[in-house]
Enzyme design. Structure first.
Site, PDB file in Angstrom:
ATOM      1  CG  ASP A   1      84.009  11.957  55.024  1.00  0.00           C
ATOM      2  OD1 ASP A   1      84.359  12.622  53.882  1.00  0.00           O
ATOM      3  OD2 ASP A   1      83.454  10.913  54.026  1.00  0.00           O
TER       4      ASP A   1
ATOM      5  CG  ASP B   1      76.818  10.109  58.631  1.00  0.00           C
ATOM      6  OD1 ASP B   1      77.174   9.272  57.183  1.00  0.00           O
ATOM      7  OD2 ASP B   1      77.457   9.729  59.257  1.00  0.00           O
TER       8      ASP B   1
END
Length: 376
Positions: free
Chosen positions: A92, A271
């Site tokens: 991320d 996720d």
């Protein structure tokens, strides 16, 4: 070879695909275990590969930047070598962590100044800095630096934030164009759709992100407290706009039923920390429903932890034994439950993929979701 190929599309939006990275192929739809600090909590890399059958895992830009730091990361040759994981990795951008530090950060057009949760030192994340860190981490898939707003937020707050995310996206793209990969393999860039639960803003953002022409696209700013039906509504609206031929990643989702419903809405990648976080608190997910291992009812239950489970822990340990570990506050209980939950999540998306290919995904989903949601 193409990065993403759709193998089969179901009657609705659900699809089975393949993503090819330099560290291996990923069969979609896929769930990605979260390895925040170069570690999926309580789980060995060998277990991730052999028992859980993870095809791709996540690393966290904010946490890895603070510890171990980019000098260590570069000297190790990137995150894959540092943590001895030879499969694909996604990072991320650090945007969500900065969002969660609302009391110790300051936003500006330049970026976000924040205080480290470790030692109180101050740091500045800009779009360019996020890209530089993710280059040094070396993930196969890396994310644009975005601003994630809290829920609820006003329309004007969300609109202003979304426009900032779009301006930051251009800076990310410009930096990437000028700075090639460091470790000799391809890194693929995904921008992020924002807009909270406002349909018109999500439409604008999805169109801007689509026009960026990246190899895949993500949907952010959901699973931050909005009702479940809003999560599904926005996901449905955004997947109608994002390019069908590219993978779609729904960030931070979620429960087993969230995952199946999202797959049904055209999502390829998900996720969430839920399987490991809930496992450490004694909650496991099974094909029969949700189970609290601390409950008294399991004290004398010597049957396997999960007779339908696919990991070694499911057959090797009994419900009574794992309950005893939790009651006794033994770390092994957390590890067993984490391995079970992650293996279950990976099995869940594998079976979902089989049903997409077979053509009966929606019938199967509608029959299994009520069972998955029930408390055992």
């Amino acid at each position: 070879m193409k990065f993403f190929n759709i193998i089969k599309t179901s009657k609705g939006k659900a699809r089975a695909g393949e993503m090819m990275t330099d560290h291996g192929m990923i069969q979609t739809p896929i769930f990605m275990p979260v390895g925040t600090v170069a570690s999926v909590k309580t789980v060995h890399q060998r277990e991730l590969k052999d028992d859980i059958k993870a095809q791709i895992i996540l690393g966290n830009t904010y946490h890895l930047y603070l510890r171990p730091g980019m000098e260590v990361m570069e000297n190790a040759g990137g995150l894959h070598k540092f943590m001895n994981w030879n499969g694909p990795i996604l990072t991320d951008s650090g945007g969500f962590q900065v969002f969660s530090l609302s009391k110790s950060r300051k936003m500006s057009e330049e970026g976000v100044k924040f205080k480290s949760h470790i030692d109180g030192s101050y740091h500045l994340f800009t779009p360019e800095k996020s890209m530089e860190i993710q280059r040094k981490i070396g993930a196969d898939i890396f994310m644009a630096f975005d601003e994630c707003v809290a829920y609820p937020a006003t329309y004007n707050q969300v609109k202003s934030s979304m426009k900032m995310t779009h301006r930051w996206l251009k800076r990310c793209i410009d930096w990437n164009a000028a700075n090639p990969e460091l470790y000799g393999y391809k890194q693929r860039f995904f921008p992020i759709v924002q807009g909270s639960t406002f349909s018109d803003l999500r439409k604008i953002s999805a169109e801007v992100i689509s026009e960026a022409g990246a190899e895949g696209n993500a949907i952010g700013g959901l699973s931050v407290g909005e009702p479940e039906d809003e999560l599904y509504r926005i996901t449905d609206e955004v997947t109608d706009i994002l390019p069908k031929e590219k993978p779609r990643y729904l960030m931070g989702v979620g429960t087993p039923w969230n995952i199946l419903e999202s797959i049904g809405l055209g999502i390829d990648m998900m996720d969430c920390v839920m399987p490991t976080r809930n496992a450490r608190n004694g909650m496991i997910f099974t094909w029969q429903g949700v189970m609290n291992l601390k409950n008294e009812k399991w004290k004398q239950d010597f049957s396997p932890l999960d007779e339908f489970g696919t990991s070694f822990v499911d057959q090797e340990y009994s419900k009574a034994y794992v309950r005893h570990l939790f009651v006794s506050k033994e770390y092994l209980g957390k590890q067993i439950a984490s391995i079970h939950n992650l293996a279950f999540y990976l099995e869940l998306v594998r079976v979902a993929r089989e049903h997409i290919i077979a053509g009966d995904f929606y019938e199967w989903k509608d029959s299994i979701v009520p069972i998955l949601r029930q408390r055992m």
